[in-house]
Design a protein around this motif. Structure first.
Motif, PDB file in Angstrom:
ATOM      1  N   HIS A  47       1.463   6.165  -4.753  1.00 55.09           N
ATOM      2  CA  HIS A  47       2.178   4.675  -5.024  1.00 55.09           C
ATOM      3  C   HIS A  47       1.367   4.063  -5.984  1.00 55.09           C
ATOM      4  CE1 HIS A  47       5.447   2.165  -3.646  1.00 55.09           C
ATOM      5  NE2 HIS A  47       4.683   1.006  -3.942  1.00 55.09           N
TER       6      HIS A  47
ATOM      7  N   TRP B  64      -0.262  -5.224   9.355  1.00 50.61           N
ATOM      8  CA  TRP B  64       0.074  -4.222   8.311  1.00 50.61           C
ATOM      9  C   TRP B  64       1.353  -3.409   8.568  1.00 50.61           C
ATOM     10  CZ3 TRP B  64      -2.729  -4.130   4.203  1.00 50.61           C
ATOM     11  CH2 TRP B  64      -4.247  -4.478   4.365  1.00 50.61           C
ATOM     12  N   GLU B  65       1.621  -3.254   9.873  1.00 49.84           N
ATOM     13  CA  GLU B  65       2.972  -2.477  10.238  1.00 49.84           C
ATOM     14  C   GLU B  65       4.195  -3.502   9.832  1.00 49.84           C
ATOM     15  OE1 GLU B  65       1.106  -3.979  14.411  1.00 49.84           O
ATOM     16  OE2 GLU B  65       0.608  -3.129  12.269  1.00 49.84           O
TER      17      GLU B  65
ATOM     18  N   GLN C 243       9.027  -3.664   3.573  1.00 48.70           N
ATOM     19  CA  GLN C 243       9.305  -2.505   2.517  1.00 48.70           C
ATOM     20  C   GLN C 243       9.764  -2.800   1.250  1.00 48.70           C
ATOM     21  OE1 GLN C 243       7.861   0.886   2.988  1.00 48.70           O
ATOM     22  NE2 GLN C 243       6.830  -0.511   4.232  1.00 48.70           N
TER      23      GLN C 243
ATOM     24  N   GLY D 264       4.844  -0.466  -1.116  1.00 50.05           N
ATOM     25  CA  GLY D 264       4.406   0.580  -0.085  1.00 50.05           C
ATOM     26  C   GLY D 264       4.306   0.198   1.136  1.00 50.05           C
ATOM     27  N   SER D 265       3.961   1.291   2.158  1.00 51.37           N
ATOM     28  CA  SER D 265       3.831   1.033   3.512  1.00 51.37           C
ATOM     29  C   SER D 265       2.664   0.310   3.931  1.00 51.37           C
ATOM     30  CB  SER D 265       3.837   2.179   4.325  1.00 51.37           C
ATOM     31  OG  SER D 265       2.627   3.023   4.217  1.00 51.37           O
TER      32      SER D 265
ATOM     33  N   THR E 220      -0.387   2.570   3.840  1.00 52.85           N
ATOM     34  CA  THR E 220      -0.705   3.053   2.570  1.00 52.85           C
ATOM     35  C   THR E 220      -1.412   1.988   1.908  1.00 52.85           C
ATOM     36  OG1 THR E 220       1.197   4.140   1.914  1.00 52.85           O
ATOM     37  CG2 THR E 220       0.237   3.344   0.162  1.00 52.85           C
TER      38      THR E 220
END
Length: 274
Positions: free
Chosen positions: A36, A55-56, A60, A65-66, A69
């Motif tokens: 990415h 973070w989770e 998106q 990016g996730s 990532t």
């Protein structure tokens, strides 16, 4: 024209950041999924730093990016030493623009709440709660020169010398790099004759409030700039509560926030001169 979001990176800032990032060559055999873009991932890291989101839960639809990532890239860049070099590069630009004042510096060390991890401890001034401390040194105008992280049980005065030593050599267009202020200002938490002697040994004059002096007098009329700098630093929501178990990741956020503050000050100076 829509106002730029604080986590959006313009071309001028990216031109400073990109050369500092480690180059990762894609494998010719079994290359796997395409990496990415660094610029988008960096904006994802800034998004987490500004908003404090986990973070989770990084959206998106933003295209960064996730969350995993972004976290992995942050850890990769941290290990490569990107953030101190970015901060140092921006300090050099500020000094070249005559916007950095080494005539005096100010230090302070408040502490955020913490959820666990290394460099934590029970704070003697926060009802014994476990926490970490952010120790900051600024120039005479409040520009962050260096920041360190310790457990909440560490006395501020123990970080006075490490803070002075953490200031990087700041280059300018002319002359030698500068890393020591002429004077350092501190509140009563730094009142210790042993550390005054150590400060003088570094070629810096200590101006530290004595215990028992009236609040709002003496050095307090000059060291408010570091308190304002902490307000700017903790405007980044990710720094208000330490969520990171890994201390190096939290330190990365701290140094990156200092760099962002320096960039904003540099943009403001350029606008005034344009």
């Amino acid at each position: 024209m829509a106002r730029q979001k604080p986590w959006e990176v313009d071309d001028e800032l990216w031109a400073v950041i990109e050369p500092l990032l480690p180059k990762v060559e894609r494998r010719t055999r079994h290359p796997g999924r395409k990496r990415h873009p660094d610029r988008l991932v960096f904006q994802g890291v800034l998004f987490v730093l500004h908003t404090g989101i986990s973070w989770e839960h990084l959206p998106q639809e933003l295209g960064f990016g996730s969350g995993m990532t972004c976290w992995r890239r942050l850890a990769e860049w941290t290990e490569a030493g990107v953030w101190p070099r970015l901060h140092e590069a921006l300090l050099a630009r500020l000094r070249s623009a005559d916007a950095l004042d080494f005539s005096r510096a100010a230090v302070d060390g408040p502490h955020p709440r913490v959820k666990g991890g290394p460099k934590t401890g029970r704070s003697p001034v926060d009802r014994g709660r476990t926490g970490s401390k952010h120790h900051l040194i600024t120039d005479a105008t409040g520009i962050p020169l260096a920041v360190t992280l310790t457990g909440g049980n560490r006395n501020d005065v123990t970080q006075l010398i490490p803070l002075l030593q953490a200031v990087p050599p700041v280059r300018s267009k002319r002359g030698r790099p500068r890393r020591r202020p002429d004077v350092v200002l501190g509140d009563r938490g730094y009142d210790h004759d042993k550390f005054r002697r150590l400060v003088r040994a570094l070629g810096v004059k200590p101006l530290i409030a004595r215990r028992g002096t009236e609040h709002g007098s003496g050095v307090g009329t000059q060291r408010w700039v570091v308190e304002r700098a902490f307000a700017h630093l903790h405007w980044f929501r990710r720094l208000r509560i330490r969520w990171e178990i890994r201390d190096d990741i939290h330190e990365a956020f701290l140094t990156l926030a200092c760099a962002v503050i320096c960039w904003r000050r540099l943009v403001a100076v350029q606008r005034r001169h344009s």
